[in-house]
Design a protein around this motif. Structure first.
Motif, PDB file in Angstrom:
ATOM      1  N   GLY A   1       0.778  -1.234   0.000  1.00 11.95           N
ATOM      2  CA  GLY A   1       0.000   0.000   0.000  1.00 11.95           C
ATOM      3  C   GLY A   1       0.806   1.278   0.000  1.00 11.95           C
TER       4      GLY A   1
ATOM      5  N   ARG B   1       3.933   2.339  -8.392  1.00 15.32           N
ATOM      6  CA  ARG B   1       2.595   2.343  -8.983  1.00 15.32           C
ATOM      7  C   ARG B   1       2.282   3.737  -9.524  1.00 15.32           C
TER       8      ARG B   1
ATOM      9  N   THR C   1       2.333   8.688  -2.150  1.00 13.13           N
ATOM     10  CA  THR C   1       1.737   8.941  -3.466  1.00 13.13           C
ATOM     11  C   THR C   1       1.843  10.406  -3.847  1.00 13.13           C
TER      12      THR C   1
ATOM     13  N   CYS D   1      -6.856   9.810  -5.914  1.00 19.06           N
ATOM     14  CA  CYS D   1      -6.489   8.492  -5.376  1.00 19.06           C
ATOM     15  C   CYS D   1      -7.237   8.194  -4.083  1.00 19.06           C
TER      16      CYS D   1
ATOM     17  N   ALA E   1      -9.885   5.043  -3.155  1.00 14.42           N
ATOM     18  CA  ALA E   1      -9.306   4.127  -2.170  1.00 14.42           C
ATOM     19  C   ALA E   1     -10.236   2.951  -1.907  1.00 14.42           C
ATOM     20  N   TYR E   2      -9.647   1.812  -1.564  1.00 15.27           N
ATOM     21  CA  TYR E   2     -10.445   0.600  -1.383  1.00 15.27           C
ATOM     22  C   TYR E   2     -10.033  -0.140  -0.115  1.00 15.27           C
TER      23      TYR E   2
ATOM     24  N   SER F   1      -5.752   4.663  -4.104  1.00 12.57           N
ATOM     25  CA  SER F   1      -5.672   3.934  -5.365  1.00 12.57           C
ATOM     26  C   SER F   1      -5.592   4.880  -6.532  1.00 12.57           C
TER      27      SER F   1
ATOM     28  N   LEU G   1      -6.043   3.728  -9.434  1.00 10.57           N
ATOM     29  CA  LEU G   1      -6.820   3.031 -10.456  1.00 10.57           C
ATOM     30  C   LEU G   1      -8.196   3.686 -10.567  1.00 10.57           C
TER      31      LEU G   1
END
Length: 275
Positions: free
Chosen positions: A27, A35, A225, A254, A258-259, A269, A271
């Protein structure tokens, strides 16, 4: 938001180095940095400083990498592949901090250096020996383009408890006095505010960056990040305020994406889709 420009296929992209620890939960640390780099079209380079044993519930322990190995990673990569920017994360000890500072200074790359002064995990687990605070301030901050502490780290570094605009400005001045070209006091931990106010200072001018506070319990890796995204923008030649603005927008998105992961805090995240 506007993404960073991508290199044409087959053309070597810009390179950014992360000098940081490994997060076994994926993470934060170098995993979050790599990432971020990849999704921003950056070729990520790595100098591992420590290996942590952690999951979504916290850090159970860590092992420091020998300093000659750390110096070797930085030197061999920088002199062969080249770097357009770098960022630091978990450095663990004064010996590692001194080594990173001396190695970076000796390489004289001219590339901007973002220092994220990681002192503890989001769970409060220590990731930096207390004796290393002085090394951070004396050795690494004076060669940093930008430092990006959260409010807990600000308190450890300056003794100032940031609770409002005035104390945030005082903290920014104290941090800048330690030697970096720019100091960013992140406001994400100012839980009493409905917003997340960040303040950037270059010794003369203040720049304010604000965003709505995202209602999520999953923010593991947010600091890494933001620093990685900011370093990526600096590699593209963005002025520091513009690079910080980009990093702020990136980490906000992000956080929206988040998850949950495991039984504790999930990661931010990258993604996400826009529109």
């Amino acid at each position: 938001m506007t993404f960073l420009p991508l290199s044409p296929p087959g053309q070597t992209p810009l390179r950014v180095m992360t000098i940081a620890g490994s997060d076994s939960g994926g993470g934060a640390g170098i995993q979050a940095d790599m990432r971020t780099f990849a999704l921003l079209g950056i070729h990520g380079l790595v100098a591992v400083t420590a290996v942590t044993v952690q999951n979504s519930l916290g850090v159970k322990g860590f092992h420091e990498i020998p300093v000659d190995v750390i110096a070797g990673q930085i030197t061999e990569v920088a002199t062969d592949i080249g770097v357009q920017a770098a960022k630091t994360g978990m450095l663990a000890s004064s010996e590692i901090i001194d080594t990173v500072a001396e190695t970076w200074r000796s390489l004289d790359t001219g590339a901007p250096l973002v220092v994220d002064p990681v002192c503890a995990s989001m769970h409060g687990d220590p990731l930096l020996h207390p004796s290393a605070l002085n090394s951070l301030k004396d050795k690494l901050f004076p060669i940093a383009t930008l430092v990006t502490p959260n409010l807990d780290e600000v308190r450890l570094l300056t003794g100032i408890e940031v609770v409002d605009d005035d104390s945030q400005r005082a903290a920014a001045r104290e941090l800048h006095a330690l030697g970096p070209q720019w100091a960013l006091v992140k406001g994400g931990h100012m839980r009493s505010s409905a917003h997340s106010p960040d303040l950037l200072f270059d010794g003369t001018d203040f720049h304010e960056f604000d965003s709505p506070r995202i209602d999520t319990g999953h923010d593991h890796g947010a600091g890494d990040t933001l620093a990685a995204a900011t370093a990526s923008a600096l590699a593209h030649g963005y002025p520091v305020p513009d690079a910080v603005a980009f990093g702020k927008r990136w980490v906000t998105e992000c956080l929206r994406a988040a998850y949950p992961l495991g039984h504790g805090h999930g990661p931010v995240s990258a993604l996400f889709r826009l529109g």
